[in-house]
Design a protein around this motif. Sequence first.
Motif, PDB file in Angstrom:
ATOM      1  N   LEU A  82       5.000  -7.942   3.669  1.00 33.93           N
ATOM      2  CA  LEU A  82       3.928  -7.926   2.453  1.00 33.93           C
ATOM      3  C   LEU A  82       2.888  -7.023   2.578  1.00 33.93           C
ATOM      4  O   LEU A  82       2.891  -6.142   1.789  1.00 33.93           O
ATOM      5  N   ILE A  83       2.275  -6.849   3.892  1.00 37.45           N
ATOM      6  CA  ILE A  83       1.068  -5.977   4.029  1.00 37.45           C
ATOM      7  C   ILE A  83       1.764  -4.408   3.996  1.00 37.45           C
ATOM      8  O   ILE A  83       1.222  -3.723   3.276  1.00 37.45           O
ATOM      9  N   GLU A  84       2.833  -4.106   4.270  1.00 39.09           N
ATOM     10  CA  GLU A  84       3.455  -3.043   4.426  1.00 39.09           C
ATOM     11  C   GLU A  84       3.816  -2.579   2.988  1.00 39.09           C
ATOM     12  O   GLU A  84       3.614  -1.269   2.696  1.00 39.09           O
ATOM     13  N   PHE A  85       4.258  -3.450   2.253  1.00 42.73           N
ATOM     14  CA  PHE A  85       4.349  -3.161   0.933  1.00 42.73           C
ATOM     15  C   PHE A  85       3.271  -2.721  -0.025  1.00 42.73           C
ATOM     16  O   PHE A  85       3.077  -1.484  -0.643  1.00 42.73           O
ATOM     17  N   VAL A  86       2.150  -3.314   0.195  1.00 46.76           N
ATOM     18  CA  VAL A  86       0.751  -3.028  -0.449  1.00 46.76           C
ATOM     19  C   VAL A  86       0.285  -1.906   0.105  1.00 46.76           C
ATOM     20  O   VAL A  86      -0.699  -1.247  -0.638  1.00 46.76           O
ATOM     21  N   LEU A  87       0.653  -1.569   1.340  1.00 44.02           N
ATOM     22  CA  LEU A  87      -0.170  -0.341   1.856  1.00 44.02           C
ATOM     23  C   LEU A  87       0.710   0.995   1.860  1.00 44.02           C
ATOM     24  O   LEU A  87       0.379   2.030   2.094  1.00 44.02           O
ATOM     25  N   ASP A  88       1.981   0.665   0.973  1.00 46.34           N
ATOM     26  CA  ASP A  88       2.764   1.877   0.990  1.00 46.34           C
ATOM     27  C   ASP A  88       3.022   2.538   2.286  1.00 46.34           C
ATOM     28  O   ASP A  88       3.258   3.657   2.519  1.00 46.34           O
ATOM     29  N   PHE A 106      -0.141 -13.463  -0.559  1.00 39.78           N
ATOM     30  CA  PHE A 106      -0.790 -12.388  -1.507  1.00 39.78           C
ATOM     31  C   PHE A 106      -1.647 -11.338  -0.875  1.00 39.78           C
ATOM     32  O   PHE A 106      -2.240 -11.478   0.064  1.00 39.78           O
ATOM     33  N   ALA A 107      -1.260 -10.236  -1.230  1.00 39.87           N
ATOM     34  CA  ALA A 107      -2.260  -8.934  -0.657  1.00 39.87           C
ATOM     35  C   ALA A 107      -2.396  -8.109  -1.867  1.00 39.87           C
ATOM     36  O   ALA A 107      -1.577  -7.557  -2.960  1.00 39.87           O
ATOM     37  N   GLY A 108      -3.547  -7.396  -1.898  1.00 39.46           N
ATOM     38  CA  GLY A 108      -4.045  -6.676  -2.816  1.00 39.46           C
ATOM     39  C   GLY A 108      -4.878  -5.393  -2.272  1.00 39.46           C
ATOM     40  O   GLY A 108      -5.623  -5.712  -1.258  1.00 39.46           O
ATOM     41  N   VAL A 109      -4.929  -4.302  -2.736  1.00 36.90           N
ATOM     42  CA  VAL A 109      -5.472  -3.138  -2.274  1.00 36.90           C
ATOM     43  C   VAL A 109      -6.348  -2.700  -3.370  1.00 36.90           C
ATOM     44  O   VAL A 109      -5.760  -2.275  -4.396  1.00 36.90           O
ATOM     45  N   PHE A 110      -7.615  -2.232  -3.310  1.00 36.76           N
ATOM     46  CA  PHE A 110      -8.329  -1.754  -4.715  1.00 36.76           C
ATOM     47  C   PHE A 110      -9.019  -0.738  -4.261  1.00 36.76           C
ATOM     48  O   PHE A 110      -9.766  -0.269  -3.169  1.00 36.76           O
TER      49      PHE A 110
END
Length: 204
Positions: A71-77, A117-121
Amino acid sequence: LADMMFLEVDAVTLNNLINRGMLTSVDAVLEHSNGTAAGFLAPEGEFAAIRNAGTFGGNLGNGSAKADSVLIEFVLDAKLRLVSLAGDGILLPRGAVDYTYQKIGGRNALAISRVSFAGVFAAEDGRITRLSVAFGAVADTVLRYKDLEAMLLGKTLDEASAQKEDFLRAYDERLQLTEGRVSAEYRKTVCLNLLRDFLASRGI
């Protein structure tokens, strides 16, 4: 196996990325992350022994959407490079990021996720420059919708706030979740609440 446990940190040749082998432990990455991945990869309640023994290759290899680091790898591209047994692995951004990572399970540690859930802003000059959102453990794959994220990119916080309900409604319509230990309806409610809280914590 030793050839798959390497870890490189080179701001020049790797463009400020961490390149680690598939059998590199979570703790090894934390030592070289400058805090970037610390909150993501060592959430409150996770045991150090698990981080020391757990590997990124293991998380990827089991093909599960419940795998925390996937999940973390997805949201960090993150980029996955498979070249040979003795070379290349997974590239993670090393610079500081404003992130949220939450895992909902039956207990605080040693638990299989029911929802994650993971989010980057990021914002610059008052406008949103990055908004990455991903959900894990709710479907056969990690769910991330870049076209929905684009709805708020380039917007000011006020403009994004005005469009917030449309944004959440779009996710409500798009999220198709599987049944698990809890109902799909419950999972969707949790996903949307986590997304709403993430936006609110960033002033949206």
